[in-house]
Design an enzyme around this catalytic site. Structure first.
Site, PDB file in Angstrom:
ATOM      1  N   PRO A  60       0.771  -1.143   0.016  1.00  0.00           N
ATOM      2  CA  PRO A  60       0.228   0.052   0.076  1.00  0.00           C
ATOM      3  C   PRO A  60       0.838   1.153   0.017  1.00  0.00           C
ATOM      4  O   PRO A  60       1.894   1.308   0.924  1.00  0.00           O
ATOM      5  CB  PRO A  60      -0.832   0.006   1.463  1.00  0.00           C
ATOM      6  CG  PRO A  60      -0.751  -1.653   1.724  1.00  0.00           C
ATOM      7  CD  PRO A  60       0.567  -2.245   1.154  1.00  0.00           C
ATOM      8  N   CYS A  61       0.532   2.274  -0.946  1.00  0.00           N
ATOM      9  CA  CYS A  61       1.393   3.410  -0.941  1.00  0.00           C
ATOM     10  C   CYS A  61       0.935   4.661  -0.121  1.00  0.00           C
ATOM     11  O   CYS A  61       1.728   5.564   0.115  1.00  0.00           O
ATOM     12  CB  CYS A  61       1.390   3.842  -2.448  1.00  0.00           C
ATOM     13  SG  CYS A  61      -0.273   4.389  -3.257  1.00  0.00           S
ATOM     14  N   PRO A  62      -0.223   4.701   0.418  1.00  0.00           N
ATOM     15  CA  PRO A  62      -0.583   5.709   1.182  1.00  0.00           C
ATOM     16  C   PRO A  62       0.385   6.116   2.106  1.00  0.00           C
ATOM     17  O   PRO A  62       0.603   7.351   2.740  1.00  0.00           O
ATOM     18  CB  PRO A  62      -2.024   5.480   1.997  1.00  0.00           C
ATOM     19  CG  PRO A  62      -2.546   4.359   1.005  1.00  0.00           C
ATOM     20  CD  PRO A  62      -1.462   3.566   0.555  1.00  0.00           C
TER      21      PRO A  62
END
Length: 159
Positions: A60-62
């Site tokens: 996940p990039c957040p």
């Protein structure tokens, strides 16, 4: 390739992405019927799994992105990156492909980035390439470097 490829483990908690994964597998003529599915990567028990030739991880990039929370590994989603490294350290796959946003290399996350690369290189898995916009990292055992780099260059230059 299909006849020699077997999916042994996958982790995804989003039902839409689970359906997409199964569709891609079917489209490629591969089966995930014998693969262990663990929705939460933190709950997977990898002790009885064979050592994979290829490990692919997209995290996940957040936690790392400019538009996300930017908490890195202090965010539970960013922590998943470390769970992937833990698996790699335990199983020592021959090839590793990791995907992440380019912001992971910014000053704020430089310690995390260096830890990731240094850990894999300490496991004798150097990183010969990185994509410029998103970080697609390809780590290879030394005996595969020339063969895989030639394949990669051919795929990138002649799609």
């Amino acid at each position: 390739l299909r006849s020699r490829t077997q999916l042994v483990l996958w982790s995804e908690n989003c039902s839409t992405k689970q359906a997409l994964h199964k569709t891609v597998m079917e489209t490629c003529g591969m089966s995930s019927a014998f693969a262990k599915h663990t929705p939460d990567v933190c709950d997977r028990n990898t002790g009885s799994l064979p050592t994979p030739d290829l490990y692919i991880g997209g995290y996940p990039c957040p936690s790392w992105s400019k538009l996300g929370k930017g908490k890195g590994v202090r965010d539970s989603r960013g922590f998943l990156t470390l769970k992937g490294i833990e698996f790699i350290a335990e199983k020592r796959p021959r090839m590793i492909v990791l995907e992440q946003v380019s912001n992971i290399k910014c000053k704020k996350f430089l310690k995390s980035w260096n830890f990731l690369v240094d850990t894999l290189e300490a496991l004798d898995i150097p990183c010969p390439t990185a994509h410029s916009t998103r970080k697609i990292l390809l780590f290879l055992k030394a005996d595969l470097v020339s063969t895989c780099l030639l394949w990669l260059v051919n795929r990138l230059c002649h799609p």
